[in-house]
Scaffold this motif. Structure first.
Motif, mmCIF file in Angstrom:
data_model
loop_
_atom_site.group_PDB
_atom_site.id
_atom_site.type_symbol
_atom_site.label_atom_id
_atom_site.label_comp_id
_atom_site.label_asym_id
_atom_site.label_seq_id
_atom_site.Cartn_x
_atom_site.Cartn_y
_atom_site.Cartn_z
ATOM 1 N N LEU A 42 0.806 -1.215 0.000
ATOM 2 C CA LEU A 42 0.000 0.000 0.000
ATOM 3 C C LEU A 42 0.842 1.269 0.000
ATOM 4 O O LEU A 42 0.534 2.218 -0.697
ATOM 5 N N TYR A 43 1.920 1.305 0.783
ATOM 6 C CA TYR A 43 2.638 2.560 0.983
ATOM 7 C C TYR A 43 4.077 2.585 0.494
ATOM 8 O O TYR A 43 4.712 3.624 0.535
ATOM 9 N N ARG A 136 -4.766 -6.758 5.964
ATOM 10 C CA ARG A 136 -5.476 -6.525 4.701
ATOM 11 C C ARG A 136 -4.517 -6.752 3.549
ATOM 12 O O ARG A 136 -3.298 -6.639 3.696
ATOM 13 N N HIS A 137 -5.076 -7.079 2.420
ATOM 14 C CA HIS A 137 -4.263 -7.277 1.217
ATOM 15 C C HIS A 137 -5.107 -6.923 -0.002
ATOM 16 O O HIS A 137 -6.336 -6.916 0.050
ATOM 17 N N TYR A 138 -4.396 -6.604 -1.077
ATOM 18 C CA TYR A 138 -5.104 -6.390 -2.333
ATOM 19 C C TYR A 138 -5.753 -7.697 -2.763
ATOM 20 O O TYR A 138 -5.162 -8.774 -2.624
ATOM 21 N N ASN A 139 -6.947 -7.598 -3.313
ATOM 22 C CA ASN A 139 -7.646 -8.780 -3.808
ATOM 23 C C ASN A 139 -6.812 -9.513 -4.859
ATOM 24 O O ASN A 139 -6.900 -10.726 -4.993
ATOM 25 N N THR A 140 -5.984 -8.767 -5.583
ATOM 26 C CA THR A 140 -5.151 -9.358 -6.634
ATOM 27 C C THR A 140 -3.910 -10.067 -6.075
ATOM 28 O O THR A 140 -3.211 -10.747 -6.817
ATOM 29 N N ASN A 141 -3.644 -9.934 -4.775
ATOM 30 C CA ASN A 141 -2.466 -10.548 -4.159
ATOM 31 C C ASN A 141 -2.888 -11.786 -3.357
ATOM 32 O O ASN A 141 -2.919 -11.785 -2.129
ATOM 33 N N SER A 142 -3.185 -12.854 -4.064
ATOM 34 C CA SER A 142 -3.685 -14.070 -3.413
ATOM 35 C C SER A 142 -2.630 -14.727 -2.522
ATOM 36 O O SER A 142 -2.967 -15.371 -1.527
ATOM 37 N N ALA A 143 -1.349 -14.561 -2.848
ATOM 38 C CA ALA A 143 -0.291 -15.157 -2.011
ATOM 39 C C ALA A 143 -0.329 -14.557 -0.608
ATOM 40 O O ALA A 143 -0.214 -15.280 0.387
ATOM 41 N N SER A 144 -0.510 -13.260 -0.526
ATOM 42 C CA SER A 144 -0.606 -12.612 0.783
ATOM 43 C C SER A 144 -1.863 -13.084 1.512
ATOM 44 O O SER A 144 -1.836 -13.302 2.729
ATOM 45 N N GLY A 145 -2.937 -13.257 0.799
ATOM 46 C CA GLY A 145 -4.169 -13.766 1.389
ATOM 47 C C GLY A 145 -3.982 -15.149 1.993
ATOM 48 O O GLY A 145 -4.489 -15.445 3.073
ATOM 49 N N LYS A 165 -4.097 2.392 -6.955
ATOM 50 C CA LYS A 165 -2.698 2.045 -7.154
ATOM 51 C C LYS A 165 -2.440 2.070 -8.640
ATOM 52 O O LYS A 165 -3.150 1.407 -9.406
ATOM 53 N N GLU A 166 -1.492 2.860 -9.056
ATOM 54 C CA GLU A 166 -1.146 2.988 -10.469
ATOM 55 C C GLU A 166 -2.370 3.304 -11.327
ATOM 56 O O GLU A 166 -2.630 2.648 -12.327
ATOM 57 N N ASN A 167 -3.129 4.282 -10.885
ATOM 58 C CA ASN A 167 -4.315 4.765 -11.610
ATOM 59 C C ASN A 167 -5.401 3.706 -11.784
ATOM 60 O O ASN A 167 -6.188 3.762 -12.721
ATOM 61 N N GLN A 168 -5.426 2.738 -10.902
ATOM 62 C CA GLN A 168 -6.453 1.693 -10.950
ATOM 63 C C GLN A 168 -6.963 1.451 -9.532
ATOM 64 O O GLN A 168 -6.183 1.349 -8.589
ATOM 65 N N TYR A 169 -8.265 1.352 -9.386
ATOM 66 C CA TYR A 169 -8.832 1.077 -8.069
ATOM 67 C C TYR A 169 -8.623 -0.382 -7.705
ATOM 68 O O TYR A 169 -8.719 -1.265 -8.552
ATOM 69 N N GLU A 170 -8.333 -0.606 -6.433
ATOM 70 C CA GLU A 170 -8.071 -1.950 -5.928
ATOM 71 C C GLU A 170 -9.003 -2.249 -4.754
ATOM 72 O O GLU A 170 -9.259 -1.390 -3.917
#
Length: 179
Positions: A42-43, A136-145, A165-170
């Motif tokens: 995130l940061y 919390r994790h990005y939905n696209t980061n399944s490994a972290s999940g 993030k990078e002009n795209q909502y997550e």
């Protein structure tokens, strides 16, 4: 998990979680100056500079001593090799905190995040008397999940299009564990 309050370290089977030192800055820079880590955090800035590392490390001891947050270097217990970082925030008004972590890409898949992650709720519940720990994790980061689930956290919900993030909502997926 063995916590040593004098040295502010946590020891697990393979790892030593310790405070970062200024001398870690070049290795932190090497590990964090990686697009694949940046895109899943995130940061974390990218590109990541030595100044970013020094600035980040600068307040760790004060934050720890003032019970604001606890930032640990994830290191090999035998060799001292730095693998990544794991942190626990302290929301004193709510008696909870968030776990956040990153591991250098070359060390992915070795279970270091899971092993460090298992120690942090123990530290939170036993040493700091928290009621709840969450992550919390990005939905696209399944490994972290998967890491978050392996350490015993249960999915609590998804905040849709919560951050950009990078002009795209997550979406952010939240998990928690109660003492």
């Amino acid at each position: 998990m063995i916590y040593d309050s004098q040295s502010k370290t946590i020891t697990t089977k393979r790892l030593l979680l310790r405070l970062f030192q200024t001398s870690d800055a070049s290795e932190v820079t090497k590990l964090c100056n990686n697009y694949n880590i940046y895109k899943n955090t995130l940061y974390l800035p990218y590109p990541y500079s030595i100044e970013d590392a020094l600035s980040w490390i600068e307040n760790h001891l004060d934050n720890f001593n003032n019970n604001k947050s606890y930032e640990f270097a994830i290191t090999d217990k035998a060799t001292g090799k730095l693998y990544g970082a794991i942190a626990l925030s302290n929301h004193q008004n709510f008696n909870n905190g968030e776990i956040a972590y990153w591991v250098g890409e070359e060390f992915w898949g070795n279970g270091y995040a899971t092993e460090a992650g298992e120690a942090i709720p123990e530290f939170a519940f036993i040493e700091k008397q928290y009621h709840k720990v969450y992550a919390r994790h990005y939905n696209t980061n399944s490994a972290s999940g998967r890491v978050i689930q392996k350490i015993g956290m249960k999915k609590e919900g998804v905040l849709r299009d919560h951050v950009m993030k990078e002009n795209q909502y997550e979406d952010l997926v939240y998990h928690g564990i109660i003492k």
